[in-house]
Every structure is written in C-alpha cells, then in structure tokens.
Design a protein around this motif. Structure first.
Motif, mmCIF file in Angstrom:
data_model
loop_
_atom_site.group_PDB
_atom_site.id
_atom_site.type_symbol
_atom_site.label_atom_id
_atom_site.label_comp_id
_atom_site.label_asym_id
_atom_site.label_seq_id
_atom_site.Cartn_x
_atom_site.Cartn_y
_atom_site.Cartn_z
ATOM 1 N N LYS A 25 1.590 6.307 -3.765
ATOM 2 C CA LYS A 25 2.411 7.322 -4.423
ATOM 3 C C LYS A 25 1.750 7.844 -5.687
ATOM 4 C CE LYS A 25 6.782 5.537 -2.612
ATOM 5 N NZ LYS A 25 8.111 4.941 -2.929
ATOM 6 N N ASN A 26 0.787 7.109 -6.202
ATOM 7 C CA ASN A 26 -0.029 7.586 -7.316
ATOM 8 C C ASN A 26 -1.062 8.567 -6.767
ATOM 9 O OD1 ASN A 26 -1.779 7.990 -9.458
ATOM 10 N ND2 ASN A 26 -1.867 5.835 -10.042
ATOM 11 N N ILE B 215 0.831 -1.202 0.000
ATOM 12 C CA ILE B 215 0.000 0.000 0.000
ATOM 13 C C ILE B 215 0.870 1.259 0.000
ATOM 14 C CG2 ILE B 215 -1.915 1.162 1.124
ATOM 15 C CD1 ILE B 215 -2.586 -1.607 0.089
ATOM 16 N N LYS B 216 2.003 1.197 0.709
ATOM 17 C CA LYS B 216 2.882 2.361 0.798
ATOM 18 C C LYS B 216 3.368 2.807 -0.565
ATOM 19 C CE LYS B 216 7.074 3.967 3.149
ATOM 20 N NZ LYS B 216 8.174 3.594 4.079
ATOM 21 N N CYS C 289 -3.307 10.264 -8.062
ATOM 22 C CA CYS C 289 -4.655 10.214 -8.608
ATOM 23 C C CYS C 289 -5.527 9.190 -7.882
ATOM 24 C CB CYS C 289 -4.595 9.886 -10.101
ATOM 25 S SG CYS C 289 -3.715 11.098 -11.101
ATOM 26 N N LEU C 290 -4.890 8.164 -7.318
ATOM 27 C CA LEU C 290 -5.639 7.091 -6.675
ATOM 28 C C LEU C 290 -5.397 6.997 -5.176
ATOM 29 C CD1 LEU C 290 -5.044 4.258 -9.313
ATOM 30 C CD2 LEU C 290 -7.034 5.758 -9.121
ATOM 31 N N ALA C 291 -4.513 7.825 -4.632
ATOM 32 C CA ALA C 291 -4.124 7.690 -3.226
ATOM 33 C C ALA C 291 -5.323 7.859 -2.288
ATOM 34 C CB ALA C 291 -3.038 8.714 -2.886
ATOM 35 N N LYS C 292 -6.163 8.806 -2.585
ATOM 36 C CA LYS C 292 -7.311 9.067 -1.713
ATOM 37 C C LYS C 292 -8.261 7.874 -1.687
ATOM 38 C CE LYS C 292 -10.967 12.498 -1.043
ATOM 39 N NZ LYS C 292 -11.561 13.754 -1.577
#
Length: 396
Positions: free
Chosen positions: A279-280, A274-275, A282-285
């Motif tokens: 880092k993306n 997950i860590k 656009c998709l982190a949230k």
C-alpha cells in the motif's frame, strides 16, 4: 503432490482446439457461479450435477470431457468456499466475493479424457474437442510413476506456447545430514536478505533490469492498430518479456530457498504481510519485484521435504530492538546503522536478523505458535498453506 510441466508441440488446428477447450472451461465455471448466485443452498455436488445440465443444453459444452467440466465446477466452488471462509473469520474489508472469470488460460482433466503414450513422450486427448496427440518435451521422466498416480492433467496456455502439467500423487522426501546450525533471515530491498551470521545476498531486481525492454515492447503495442495481426504479435512479444522476468524470480527463489534449508536445521524468518506493505506506493514496485512471498513459500516447502524446522516470527520491533541488551532504539528507514547506549554498533539488518533468530528459537516446537498447533517438531506450521505453490501453480 508433484507437478511436472512439459512443453507441448503440435499443429495450429490443435492449438485452436486447446483455445476452444479453455473457453468452454471458462463458460462452465462462470455458469456454475451464476447458478450459485441465483439459487440458495447450492453446494459443491449441486454444481457438479449442474455440469450435466450445461452439457445437455449446450452442444459445445458436451464436447468437453465430463471430468474436465467437473474440474471447472470445482474451480467455481473453490472461489465460493474461500469467500465463506473469509466471512467466518471476520476478515476486515472486502471478503473476496466470487467474480466471473474474464481471462482463462488453462483447462484441467482428471483421470479420463487423455491417454499417455507408452514412451511417455506424447499425450492424446480423446474428447470431442479434437485436440488429438501432442508431443511433449521436458526434463522430467514420467517412467518413474504409474499412470494411476497421475491424478490431474492440465493444459496451460502461456505467451510462448502451450504446456502440459501432470499432477502426480507422490510424497517427496529427501534425507540430509543435520548441520547443527540455525539461521534468522531479515528480508530487505537493498539486500535480498541478511542472515544472523552477517551474510547478505544481493537483491537481483529482475524487473528493474528488464524494465527498459518492457517499456520499449509496450510502446510497440500501443502504436499498432487495435485488432490487427501486428498488434497481436507485439502483445505476444510483450508477454514473453514478462514471462521471462517471472521465471527469473521463481528460479532465484527456488535455488536460494533450497540452499538455505539444506544448510541449516532451523530457519526463522519474518511473517510479513505483503498485501499491507504494498500500500506504500513509493515501495510497492520494489517489494513486488523482490517476491518475498514466493521465497517464503519455497522455504516452507523445502522445510517439509528435508524435514527441517521453519518458523515465521512476528517482525514487529525487530529492527528497533537491540539484539544485545533488548533496549528499543527508535530509527527511521533511512538509518542503516544500529547504535545502542550499551555500546552495540552494527548494521540495522544484521541486528534485526539476530532478533528474528532469537524469537524463532523461543517458539520453535512449542504448541500454539502464532495460533496454530504443530503436529510435530519438524516443519513448523505457519500461516501459509504449504504445498499450494508447486512448480507453477506461484503465480502463479
């Protein structure tokens, strides 16, 4: 080790004493960390001895129970030992050098400094901080356990009040009839997961649902004058909103993991990092809102409790590989249907779940799975430490 949590009720001066005890615990922890930085070859027991020095030099530190001071020193040593382990493993990037704690929300007592009432409905803290007797309200019954089984007592401060946690030294085991079924899980954002039988579970998206209320509460905080009582009240309301979302995620993960484990004998899932994935930007949230890691933790925990096999498999090429012929079919993230030249046409996540199950069945019970040696066939060892996340610690 089981953790039972109760809501604490008392007077305002008692809660002020709890705040003072938490600040003292933070002071002891940071002081021990500074002592380790300034001196060479400092070990765990040296930090425990240093607690007595702090109690002699600072009267407010002497008011805290001696074992509570040692617990704070153990927290400092936990950060230090984790840094040492990361250095030995050669983890790339930052190694997690211990940092001074700014915000502390809990203080931990061991076997002294507190006394539980005979009816188990109140607890009395008898150190010099003046916390006194706090009433307890919860759904658990402590009458099933002896006082000697309670190894730790924590006072935890949250946005909606103070809670008391009891760490009980008991092994939890539940017996269930074998179901004779196996399952592979492919985690996703559109659906929470898709299993190898084609069944999907909807992603609840708790943060997205409560985001409108969070933004409104955040604007109210920003409009208040810094240091005013109205700003403190607005911050407390905002904290309660975040706490509600956190509890919704945990409740969803616990119930879903228990249902999956109790219904299957072997559960294979992706060993996601997950860590690295967050880092993306656009998709982190969305990834954080899904809380895949918390779901995995509870899968492994209930696997130990029910005596079921849980296997974490390498997710590489599980979406690209055809589950029927093994051919690699390149596809982008927006391509949701797997189409292979062998004639296999199915949902992308369903195809990945079948591949995950096949890999899990190929490695379950074998020595050396992902660099670890399982002690028995049940409860396959994975890269996650089972038992660290108990009813709370998930945040924690």
């Amino acid at each position: 080790m089981l953790v039972f949590e109760f809501k604490a009720y008392g007077k305002q001066n008692q809660f002020n004493a709890v705040d003072e005890a938490i600040r003292t615990a933070k002071f002891v922890r940071n002081s021990c960390l500074r002592y380790w930085m300034d001196n060479k070859n400092v070990g765990r027991y040296d930090l425990n001895k240093y607690c007595a020095v702090l109690a002699r030099d600072f009267p407010f530190a002497d008011e805290l129970n001696s074992m509570a001071r040692q617990s704070s020193a153990e927290r400092a040593w936990s950060a230090i030992s984790r840094f040492y382990e990361n250095c030995k493993k050669g983890i790339p990037g930052k190694k997690g050098y211990p940092q001074f704690q700014k915000n502390c929300r809990s203080v931990e007592y061991k076997t002294s400094g507190w006394k539980l009432a005979e009816d188990r409905k109140s607890i009395n803290f008898i150190d010099k901080k003046g916390i006194g007797r706090l009433k307890l309200k919860g759904t658990r019954d402590l009458h099933f356990y002896q006082i000697s089984q309670i190894k730790r007592v924590r006072l935890v401060k949250r946005a909606d009040g103070v809670y008391v946690q009891f760490c009980v030294d008991v092994e939890r085991k539940e017996n269930t009839e074998p179901s004779g079924t196996t399952i592979g899980l492919d985690m996703g954002l559109k659906e929470y997961y898709t299993d190898s039988k084609g069944i999907t579970v909807e992603n609840p998206r708790f943060l997205i649902q409560g985001e409108k209320v969070l933004k409104r509460s955040g604007r109210r905080v920003s409009r208040k004058v810094r240091g005013s009582k109205n700003r403190a009240k607005a911050r407390q309301i905002l904290g309660k909103r975040h706490l509600k979302i956190s509890r919704q995620r945990k409740d969803h993960a616990v119930k879903l993991a228990r249902c999956v484990i109790s219904s299957n004998d072997v559960v294979a899932y992706e060993d996601l990092r997950i860590k690295n994935m967050v880092k993306n930007h656009c998709l982190a949230k969305s990834i954080n809102d899904a809380s895949w890691y918390q779901f995995r933790i509870w899968l492994e925990y209930f696997g130990k409790v029910f005596g079921k096999i849980t296997v974490a498999v390498n997710p590489q090429y599980t979406s690209q590989e055809c589950s029927k012929c093994g051919e690699i079919v390149k596809k982008t993230l927006s391509t949701r249907t797997h189409v292979c030249k062998c004639g296999c046409v199915m949902n992308r996540d369903f195809n990945a779940a079948r591949n995950i199950l096949r890999r899990g069945l190929g490695t379950a019970g074998h020595v050396g799975t992902f660099g670890q040696e399982p002690s028995n066939a049940l409860g396959e060892l994975t890269s996650t430490v089972v038992g660290e996340i108990l009813p709370q610690q998930v945040d924690s």
